[in-house]
Design a protein around this motif. Structure first.
Motif, PDB file in Angstrom:
ATOM      1  N   GLN A 160       0.812  -1.218   0.000  1.00  0.00           N
ATOM      2  CA  GLN A 160       0.000   0.000   0.000  1.00  0.00           C
ATOM      3  C   GLN A 160       0.851   1.276   0.000  1.00  0.00           C
ATOM      4  N   GLY A 161       2.183   1.120  -0.021  1.00  0.00           N
ATOM      5  CA  GLY A 161       3.064   2.274   0.001  1.00  0.00           C
ATOM      6  C   GLY A 161       3.165   2.942   1.353  1.00  0.00           C
ATOM      7  N   GLN A 162       2.832   2.186   2.419  1.00  0.00           N
ATOM      8  CA  GLN A 162       2.831   2.747   3.769  1.00  0.00           C
ATOM      9  C   GLN A 162       4.086   2.392   4.570  1.00  0.00           C
ATOM     10  N   LEU A 163       4.936   1.523   4.006  1.00  0.00           N
ATOM     11  CA  LEU A 163       6.188   1.156   4.664  1.00  0.00           C
ATOM     12  C   LEU A 163       7.312   1.955   4.020  1.00  0.00           C
ATOM     13  N   ARG A 164       8.153   2.570   4.831  1.00  0.00           N
ATOM     14  CA  ARG A 164       9.196   3.444   4.301  1.00  0.00           C
ATOM     15  C   ARG A 164      10.185   2.657   3.451  1.00  0.00           C
ATOM     16  N   SER A 165      10.761   3.327   2.494  1.00  0.00           N
ATOM     17  CA  SER A 165      11.703   2.715   1.559  1.00  0.00           C
ATOM     18  C   SER A 165      12.897   2.110   2.297  1.00  0.00           C
ATOM     19  N   GLY A 166      13.300   0.942   1.868  1.00  0.00           N
ATOM     20  CA  GLY A 166      14.474   0.294   2.451  1.00  0.00           C
ATOM     21  C   GLY A 166      14.174  -0.570   3.652  1.00  0.00           C
ATOM     22  N   ILE A 167      12.913  -0.611   4.117  1.00  0.00           N
ATOM     23  CA  ILE A 167      12.536  -1.428   5.276  1.00  0.00           C
ATOM     24  C   ILE A 167      12.018  -2.774   4.780  1.00  0.00           C
ATOM     25  N   ALA A 168      12.670  -3.849   5.191  1.00  0.00           N
ATOM     26  CA  ALA A 168      12.224  -5.191   4.828  1.00  0.00           C
ATOM     27  C   ALA A 168      11.145  -5.641   5.812  1.00  0.00           C
ATOM     28  N   PRO A 169       9.997  -6.105   5.323  1.00  0.00           N
ATOM     29  CA  PRO A 169       8.916  -6.527   6.223  1.00  0.00           C
ATOM     30  C   PRO A 169       9.351  -7.540   7.273  1.00  0.00           C
ATOM     31  N   SER A 170      10.141  -8.529   6.882  1.00  0.00           N
ATOM     32  CA  SER A 170      10.561  -9.548   7.851  1.00  0.00           C
ATOM     33  C   SER A 170      11.464  -8.961   8.928  1.00  0.00           C
ATOM     34  N   THR A 171      12.315  -8.013   8.545  1.00  0.00           N
ATOM     35  CA  THR A 171      13.187  -7.354   9.515  1.00  0.00           C
ATOM     36  C   THR A 171      12.378  -6.489  10.464  1.00  0.00           C
ATOM     37  N   ALA A 172      11.409  -5.754   9.918  1.00  0.00           N
ATOM     38  CA  ALA A 172      10.547  -4.915  10.758  1.00  0.00           C
ATOM     39  C   ALA A 172       9.791  -5.762  11.769  1.00  0.00           C
ATOM     40  N   ALA A 173       9.314  -6.932  11.337  1.00  0.00           N
ATOM     41  CA  ALA A 173       8.574  -7.817  12.232  1.00  0.00           C
ATOM     42  C   ALA A 173       9.456  -8.305  13.374  1.00  0.00           C
ATOM     43  N   ARG A 174      10.668  -8.744  13.035  1.00  0.00           N
ATOM     44  CA  ARG A 174      11.580  -9.247  14.067  1.00  0.00           C
ATOM     45  C   ARG A 174      11.963  -8.122  15.038  1.00  0.00           C
ATOM     46  N   GLN A 175      12.190  -6.923  14.523  1.00  0.00           N
ATOM     47  CA  GLN A 175      12.552  -5.799  15.382  1.00  0.00           C
ATOM     48  C   GLN A 175      11.402  -5.412  16.304  1.00  0.00           C
ATOM     49  N   LEU A 176      10.170  -5.479  15.792  1.00  0.00           N
ATOM     50  CA  LEU A 176       9.015  -5.126  16.624  1.00  0.00           C
ATOM     51  C   LEU A 176       8.836  -6.127  17.760  1.00  0.00           C
ATOM     52  N   VAL A 177       9.006  -7.409  17.469  1.00  0.00           N
ATOM     53  CA  VAL A 177       8.920  -8.422  18.518  1.00  0.00           C
ATOM     54  C   VAL A 177      10.006  -8.198  19.573  1.00  0.00           C
ATOM     55  N   ALA A 178      11.224  -7.943  19.122  1.00  0.00           N
ATOM     56  CA  ALA A 178      12.335  -7.710  20.046  1.00  0.00           C
ATOM     57  C   ALA A 178      12.093  -6.462  20.881  1.00  0.00           C
ATOM     58  N   LEU A 179      11.569  -5.411  20.248  1.00  0.00           N
ATOM     59  CA  LEU A 179      11.272  -4.178  20.969  1.00  0.00           C
ATOM     60  C   LEU A 179      10.264  -4.421  22.077  1.00  0.00           C
ATOM     61  N   MET A 180       9.184  -5.122  21.761  1.00  0.00           N
ATOM     62  CA  MET A 180       8.145  -5.351  22.760  1.00  0.00           C
ATOM     63  C   MET A 180       8.647  -6.206  23.912  1.00  0.00           C
ATOM     64  N   ASP A 181       9.407  -7.243  23.606  1.00  0.00           N
ATOM     65  CA  ASP A 181       9.949  -8.086  24.675  1.00  0.00           C
ATOM     66  C   ASP A 181      10.935  -7.309  25.550  1.00  0.00           C
ATOM     67  N   GLY A 182      11.798  -6.536  24.919  1.00  0.00           N
ATOM     68  CA  GLY A 182      12.769  -5.753  25.682  1.00  0.00           C
ATOM     69  C   GLY A 182      12.103  -4.685  26.529  1.00  0.00           C
ATOM     70  N   LEU A 183      11.089  -4.040  25.990  1.00  0.00           N
ATOM     71  CA  LEU A 183      10.360  -3.023  26.746  1.00  0.00           C
ATOM     72  C   LEU A 183       9.691  -3.622  27.982  1.00  0.00           C
ATOM     73  N   GLN A 184       9.184  -4.840  27.841  1.00  0.00           N
ATOM     74  CA  GLN A 184       8.517  -5.466  28.980  1.00  0.00           C
ATOM     75  C   GLN A 184       9.486  -5.671  30.140  1.00  0.00           C
ATOM     76  N   VAL A 185      10.703  -6.117  29.838  1.00  0.00           N
ATOM     77  CA  VAL A 185      11.693  -6.313  30.893  1.00  0.00           C
ATOM     78  C   VAL A 185      12.043  -4.974  31.550  1.00  0.00           C
ATOM     79  N   GLN A 186      12.301  -3.947  30.734  1.00  0.00           N
ATOM     80  CA  GLN A 186      12.638  -2.630  31.280  1.00  0.00           C
ATOM     81  C   GLN A 186      11.490  -2.060  32.105  1.00  0.00           C
ATOM     82  N   TRP A 187      10.262  -2.263  31.636  1.00  0.00           N
ATOM     83  CA  TRP A 187       9.086  -1.754  32.348  1.00  0.00           C
ATOM     84  C   TRP A 187       8.915  -2.449  33.693  1.00  0.00           C
ATOM     85  N   LEU A 188       9.156  -3.764  33.733  1.00  0.00           N
ATOM     86  CA  LEU A 188       9.050  -4.487  34.996  1.00  0.00           C
ATOM     87  C   LEU A 188      10.082  -3.997  36.006  1.00  0.00           C
ATOM     88  N   LEU A 189      11.260  -3.620  35.506  1.00  0.00           N
ATOM     89  CA  LEU A 189      12.314  -3.128  36.398  1.00  0.00           C
ATOM     90  C   LEU A 189      12.051  -1.710  36.888  1.00  0.00           C
TER      91      LEU A 189
END
Length: 212
Positions: A160-189
């Motif tokens: 749909q042209g909504q993902l910025r140029s140069g961003i691979a969907p699979s990479t974005a997905a893996r980064q989003l999962v990692a971000l959410m998991d990492g945020l949860q640990v930091q938030w608990l602390l």
């Protein structure tokens, strides 16, 4: 046992019981799962015992095993309930494209209201990196499914042209999962200094052309 088989067994059992008896059984099962949430999130799966769970609900271990045949079955029920409640409350991972990602933001917001469950997930996902852990395959399947689902959402944004140029969907997905998991640990602390939904929004708006 497959999901279909489990459902069939559950339905057959349901039909064979009086409605009042079934309702009482379901209420007791829910109390057991709530207690298991507390025990496993505080002590971890290996250290948390069936006796600890049974004591919290006023049952003997034999009484507990009437509802869940073993500790592994109890753990699976705890994890499944967490996922079902999260998805049903937020719509995360059931929509498509941009709406699915908005559901992920809602999931991050919902997680701030359930610190005990977030702690449970963090403890168990770390423990389950051990191939011998009973939840190892569960977390492998879960991560594969979540990454695949998120990749499909980012693929749709790219079309749909909504993902910025140069961003691979699979990479974005893996980064989003990692971000959410990492945020949860930091938030608990230190939950006073971490705004999980805001951080997820910032990431999504950095890699897409949309507002969240």
């Amino acid at each position: 046992m497959t999901d279909t088989t489990s459902a069939a067994v559950a339905e057959a059992s349901r039909r064979g019981r009086p409605r009042g008896s079934y309702a009482k059984t379901e209420a007791r099962r829910h109390k057991i799962l709530t207690a298991a949430f507390e025990v496993f999130s505080t002590s971890g799966y290996r250290a948390g015992s069936l006796k600890d769970v049974a004591d919290k609900v006023g049952l003997t271990q034999a009484g507990l095993l009437h509802h869940f045949p073993n500790k592994e079955a109890l753990l699976e029920a705890v994890l499944t309930l967490r996922d079902e409640e999260s998805v049903s409350r937020t719509g995360a991972l059931t929509a498509q494209g941009i709406e699915m990602l908005r559901g992920v933001v809602e999931l991050a917001r919902y997680n701030t209201t359930i610190p005990g469950l977030v702690a449970l997930y963090c403890v168990l996902s770390a423990e389950a990196t051990d191939p011998d852990h009973p939840a190892h395959e569960y977390f492998q399947r879960r991560y594969n499914w979540v990454r695949s689902t998120m990749t499909e959402a980012f693929d749709e944004l790219a079309r749909q042209g909504q993902l910025r140029s140069g961003i691979a969907p699979s990479t974005a997905a893996r980064q989003l999962v990692a971000l959410m998991d990492g945020l949860q640990v930091q938030w608990l602390l230190d939950n006073d200094s971490v705004d999980m939904p805001a951080e997820v929004v910032a990431f999504l708006e950095a890699i897409t052309t949309e507002k969240f």
